[in-house]
Design a protein around this motif. Structure first.
Motif, PDB file in Angstrom:
ATOM      1  N   TRP A 209       0.270   9.588  -4.807  1.00 34.95           N
ATOM      2  CA  TRP A 209      -0.924  10.182  -3.847  1.00 34.95           C
ATOM      3  C   TRP A 209      -0.371  10.849  -2.377  1.00 34.95           C
ATOM      4  O   TRP A 209      -0.855  11.675  -2.020  1.00 34.95           O
ATOM      5  CB  TRP A 209      -1.746   9.174  -3.376  1.00 34.95           C
ATOM      6  CG  TRP A 209      -2.484   8.252  -4.492  1.00 34.95           C
ATOM      7  CD1 TRP A 209      -2.639   8.597  -5.608  1.00 34.95           C
ATOM      8  CD2 TRP A 209      -3.235   7.090  -4.519  1.00 34.95           C
ATOM      9  NE1 TRP A 209      -3.242   7.756  -6.410  1.00 34.95           N
ATOM     10  CE2 TRP A 209      -3.539   6.910  -5.949  1.00 34.95           C
ATOM     11  CE3 TRP A 209      -3.454   6.117  -3.524  1.00 34.95           C
ATOM     12  CZ2 TRP A 209      -4.523   5.598  -6.017  1.00 34.95           C
ATOM     13  CZ3 TRP A 209      -4.274   4.908  -3.666  1.00 34.95           C
ATOM     14  CH2 TRP A 209      -4.687   5.001  -4.938  1.00 34.95           C
TER      15      TRP A 209
ATOM     16  N   GLU B 203       0.751  -1.235   0.224  1.00 36.61           N
ATOM     17  CA  GLU B 203       0.033   0.019   0.052  1.00 36.61           C
ATOM     18  C   GLU B 203       0.821   1.161  -0.037  1.00 36.61           C
ATOM     19  O   GLU B 203       0.613   2.256  -0.762  1.00 36.61           O
ATOM     20  CB  GLU B 203      -1.082  -0.122   1.168  1.00 36.61           C
ATOM     21  CG  GLU B 203      -1.959   1.152   1.221  1.00 36.61           C
ATOM     22  CD  GLU B 203      -2.922   1.251  -0.100  1.00 36.61           C
ATOM     23  OE1 GLU B 203      -2.826   2.146  -0.870  1.00 36.61           O
ATOM     24  OE2 GLU B 203      -3.256   0.153  -0.189  1.00 36.61           O
ATOM     25  N   CYS B 204       1.863   1.318   0.828  1.00 39.95           N
ATOM     26  CA  CYS B 204       2.651   2.440   0.855  1.00 39.95           C
ATOM     27  C   CYS B 204       3.356   2.837  -0.571  1.00 39.95           C
ATOM     28  O   CYS B 204       3.521   3.794  -0.972  1.00 39.95           O
ATOM     29  CB  CYS B 204       3.825   2.175   1.953  1.00 39.95           C
ATOM     30  SG  CYS B 204       3.134   2.288   3.770  1.00 39.95           S
TER      31      CYS B 204
ATOM     32  N   GLY C  90     -17.716  -0.283   6.725  1.00 44.23           N
ATOM     33  CA  GLY C  90     -16.376   0.202   5.984  1.00 44.23           C
ATOM     34  C   GLY C  90     -16.267  -0.898   4.899  1.00 44.23           C
ATOM     35  O   GLY C  90     -15.805  -0.516   3.808  1.00 44.23           O
TER      36      GLY C  90
ATOM     37  N   ARG D 260     -16.982  -0.713   0.433  1.00 44.19           N
ATOM     38  CA  ARG D 260     -15.906  -1.370  -0.531  1.00 44.19           C
ATOM     39  C   ARG D 260     -15.244   0.057  -1.109  1.00 44.19           C
ATOM     40  O   ARG D 260     -14.902   0.307  -2.412  1.00 44.19           O
ATOM     41  CB  ARG D 260     -16.663  -1.775  -1.715  1.00 44.19           C
ATOM     42  CG  ARG D 260     -17.219  -3.191  -1.341  1.00 44.19           C
ATOM     43  CD  ARG D 260     -17.619  -4.010  -2.413  1.00 44.19           C
ATOM     44  NE  ARG D 260     -18.107  -5.142  -1.834  1.00 44.19           N
ATOM     45  CZ  ARG D 260     -18.571  -6.178  -2.814  1.00 44.19           C
ATOM     46  NH1 ARG D 260     -18.649  -6.099  -4.263  1.00 44.19           N
ATOM     47  NH2 ARG D 260     -19.083  -7.549  -2.470  1.00 44.19           N
ATOM     48  N   THR D 261     -14.944   1.142  -0.332  1.00 47.94           N
ATOM     49  CA  THR D 261     -14.344   2.381  -0.811  1.00 47.94           C
ATOM     50  C   THR D 261     -12.651   1.965  -0.700  1.00 47.94           C
ATOM     51  O   THR D 261     -12.133   2.855  -1.593  1.00 47.94           O
ATOM     52  CB  THR D 261     -14.442   3.356   0.152  1.00 47.94           C
ATOM     53  OG1 THR D 261     -14.055   2.817   1.439  1.00 47.94           O
ATOM     54  CG2 THR D 261     -15.908   3.951   0.175  1.00 47.94           C
ATOM     55  N   TYR D 262     -12.363   0.909  -0.416  1.00 50.47           N
ATOM     56  CA  TYR D 262     -10.925   0.623  -0.433  1.00 50.47           C
ATOM     57  C   TYR D 262     -10.683  -0.818  -1.048  1.00 50.47           C
ATOM     58  O   TYR D 262     -11.342  -1.613  -0.734  1.00 50.47           O
ATOM     59  CB  TYR D 262     -10.186   0.489   0.969  1.00 50.47           C
ATOM     60  CG  TYR D 262      -8.938   0.102   1.134  1.00 50.47           C
ATOM     61  CD1 TYR D 262      -8.002   0.838   0.574  1.00 50.47           C
ATOM     62  CD2 TYR D 262      -8.426  -1.290   1.432  1.00 50.47           C
ATOM     63  CE1 TYR D 262      -6.370   0.292   0.704  1.00 50.47           C
ATOM     64  CE2 TYR D 262      -7.146  -1.937   1.183  1.00 50.47           C
ATOM     65  CZ  TYR D 262      -6.343  -1.101   0.823  1.00 50.47           C
ATOM     66  OH  TYR D 262      -4.739  -1.724   0.757  1.00 50.47           O
ATOM     67  N   GLN D 263      -9.626  -0.708  -2.035  1.00 53.19           N
ATOM     68  CA  GLN D 263      -9.431  -1.794  -2.782  1.00 53.19           C
ATOM     69  C   GLN D 263      -7.731  -2.231  -2.529  1.00 53.19           C
ATOM     70  O   GLN D 263      -7.226  -1.160  -2.830  1.00 53.19           O
ATOM     71  CB  GLN D 263      -9.823  -1.834  -4.387  1.00 53.19           C
ATOM     72  CG  GLN D 263     -11.314  -1.792  -4.552  1.00 53.19           C
ATOM     73  CD  GLN D 263     -11.893  -3.097  -3.964  1.00 53.19           C
ATOM     74  OE1 GLN D 263     -11.691  -4.127  -4.083  1.00 53.19           O
ATOM     75  NE2 GLN D 263     -13.146  -2.672  -3.669  1.00 53.19           N
ATOM     76  N   PRO D 264      -7.552  -3.302  -2.107  1.00 58.39           N
ATOM     77  CA  PRO D 264      -5.941  -3.466  -1.831  1.00 58.39           C
ATOM     78  C   PRO D 264      -5.179  -3.533  -3.287  1.00 58.39           C
ATOM     79  O   PRO D 264      -5.812  -3.819  -4.252  1.00 58.39           O
ATOM     80  CB  PRO D 264      -5.941  -4.891  -1.334  1.00 58.39           C
ATOM     81  CG  PRO D 264      -7.193  -5.527  -1.497  1.00 58.39           C
ATOM     82  CD  PRO D 264      -8.166  -4.602  -1.638  1.00 58.39           C
ATOM     83  N   PRO D 265      -3.907  -2.963  -3.131  1.00 58.61           N
ATOM     84  CA  PRO D 265      -3.285  -3.194  -4.445  1.00 58.61           C
ATOM     85  C   PRO D 265      -2.937  -4.589  -4.927  1.00 58.61           C
ATOM     86  O   PRO D 265      -2.743  -5.521  -3.979  1.00 58.61           O
ATOM     87  CB  PRO D 265      -2.011  -2.285  -4.134  1.00 58.61           C
ATOM     88  CG  PRO D 265      -1.823  -2.501  -2.681  1.00 58.61           C
ATOM     89  CD  PRO D 265      -3.213  -2.605  -2.018  1.00 58.61           C
TER      90      PRO D 265
ATOM     91  N   ARG E  62       2.378   1.718  -3.538  1.00 61.37           N
ATOM     92  CA  ARG E  62       1.249   2.044  -4.340  1.00 61.37           C
ATOM     93  C   ARG E  62       1.109   3.775  -4.169  1.00 61.37           C
ATOM     94  O   ARG E  62       0.987   4.354  -5.322  1.00 61.37           O
ATOM     95  CB  ARG E  62       0.063   1.407  -4.102  1.00 61.37           C
ATOM     96  CG  ARG E  62      -1.093   1.853  -5.038  1.00 61.37           C
ATOM     97  CD  ARG E  62      -2.306   1.117  -5.034  1.00 61.37           C
ATOM     98  NE  ARG E  62      -3.110   1.209  -4.000  1.00 61.37           N
ATOM     99  CZ  ARG E  62      -4.364   0.761  -3.695  1.00 61.37           C
ATOM    100  NH1 ARG E  62      -4.829   0.341  -4.859  1.00 61.37           N
ATOM    101  NH2 ARG E  62      -4.973   0.741  -2.776  1.00 61.37           N
ATOM    102  N   MET E  63       0.927   4.209  -3.166  1.00 63.68           N
ATOM    103  CA  MET E  63       0.598   5.660  -2.805  1.00 63.68           C
ATOM    104  C   MET E  63       1.842   6.605  -3.390  1.00 63.68           C
ATOM    105  O   MET E  63       1.570   7.511  -3.922  1.00 63.68           O
ATOM    106  CB  MET E  63       0.447   5.898  -1.477  1.00 63.68           C
ATOM    107  CG  MET E  63      -0.891   5.264  -0.849  1.00 63.68           C
ATOM    108  SD  MET E  63      -1.245   6.060   0.847  1.00 63.68           S
ATOM    109  CE  MET E  63      -0.113   4.984   1.854  1.00 63.68           C
TER     110      MET E  63
END
Length: 314
Positions: A207, A198-199, A245, A249-254, A201-202
């Motif tokens: 981002w 995740e880090c 939460g 489904r506002t978060y999708q893992p990379p 990806r950002m």
């Protein structure tokens, strides 16, 4: 355990030699690279001095532990009388297979073989005759401060081997976590792998910067995680909120593509971390020994404060 052999004297190996020596064991330390083995006593001395500086051990205890670590020029010399053999060589299957073959040739039949592997399934690499006495005992850096030890059996590991390792490391004051089978990455490494994805990806997608991510972790996560852990933190948040939460489904893992643009660029530029003097951050000309010393002192101070706050509970 009276005598322990540690095979591999690098980042983890020299530190594991210190851990076992502080536990009262006589340690034979070996590395195939002569220069790595020659540097190990200096690293062990520096780590023990830091523990003394923090008041974790006395100078007498540090000196006694250092005197219990002996250097072995060959694997044969290291394992000849070993009750426990700790494998801490590079995370490459064929290198480990070769090392296990040498251990099988020279070690007592009764010796326990414990691999510090982070992700590999090492059991297919170990000779059949050694399987019943083989296990994983995986540590986190620096192991003379971080207490977690992941202990996992192979398909043929004898139960008493796992019990022996658990009792040994609990007796050292460590925090062994026993698995009933090999779980690749255990718990902590799987969580770190997800966080890494995740880090990265950002950063790759623009981002957030490395500084933004660390700022958010330090000021938004680390204090609650250190005090509560994650699952208890979820209880305090409220499980209905967690469930809502998930449903949104506002978060999708990379997806793990096996590649990160920012990592590739930094590595190509020689920015490989503190030992290179720069990585995501620039450490200037400060010696790596000073950086590690400051990190270790900070960890020891934090550990002491957390122990007082939580009553020593994990």
């Amino acid at each position: 355990m009276k005598e322990v052999a540690v095979i591999g004297a690098g980042t983890m190996g020299h530190a594991l030699a210190l851990v076992h020596a502080l536990g009262g064991c006589r340690v034979m330390l070996h590395d195939a690279a002569a220069e790595v083995l020659a540097r190990a006593p200096t690293l062990i001395a520096a780590a023990s001095h830091t523990l003394c500086e923090a008041g974790t051990i006395s100078t007498d205890e540090a000196e006694a532990a250092r005197n219990r670590v002996l250097l072995a020029d060959t694997i044969e010399q290291a394992v000849a009388n070993a009750d426990l053999i700790v494998e801490a060589v590079v995370e490459k299957a064929e290198v480990k297979r070769t090392v296990f073959g040498h251990i099988d040739r020279f070690a007592p039949a009764s010796a326990i073989l414990a691999s510090n592997t982070s992700y590999l399934d090492i059991f297919p690499l170990i000779p059949a005759a050694r399987q019943k006495n083989a296990a994983i005992a995986h540590w986190y850096s620096p192991p003379y401060i971080v207490d977690l030890v992941d202990i996992a059996p192979g398909p043929s590991t004898a139960r008493e081997v796992i019990a022996t390792l658990h009792a040994l490391y609990e007796g050292f004051g460590k925090a062994p976590l026993v698995f009933d089978r090999l779980v690749p990455g255990y718990v902590a490494n799987r969580l770190q792998a997800a966080l890494n994805l995740e880090c990265l990806r950002m950063i790759d997608e623009g981002w957030a910067s490395a500084e933004d991510i660390d700022f958010s972790i330090r000021h938004g996560l680390v204090d609650r995680l250190a005090l509560l852990g994650h699952m208890r933190k979820m209880d305090y948040t409220g499980l209905e909120m967690i469930s809502n939460g998930l449903a949104a489904r506002t978060y999708q893992p990379p997806e793990n593509a096996g590649y990160s643009a920012v990592l590739a660029r930094l590595i190509e530029e020689g920015r490989t971390g503190v030992r290179a003097g720069k990585g995501f951050y620039d450490y200037g000309d400060e010696p790596v020994e000073d950086l590690l010393h400051r990190r270790d002192l900070g960890l020891l101070q934090l550990k002491k404060m957390l122990s007082k706050t939580t009553g020593g509970q994990g």
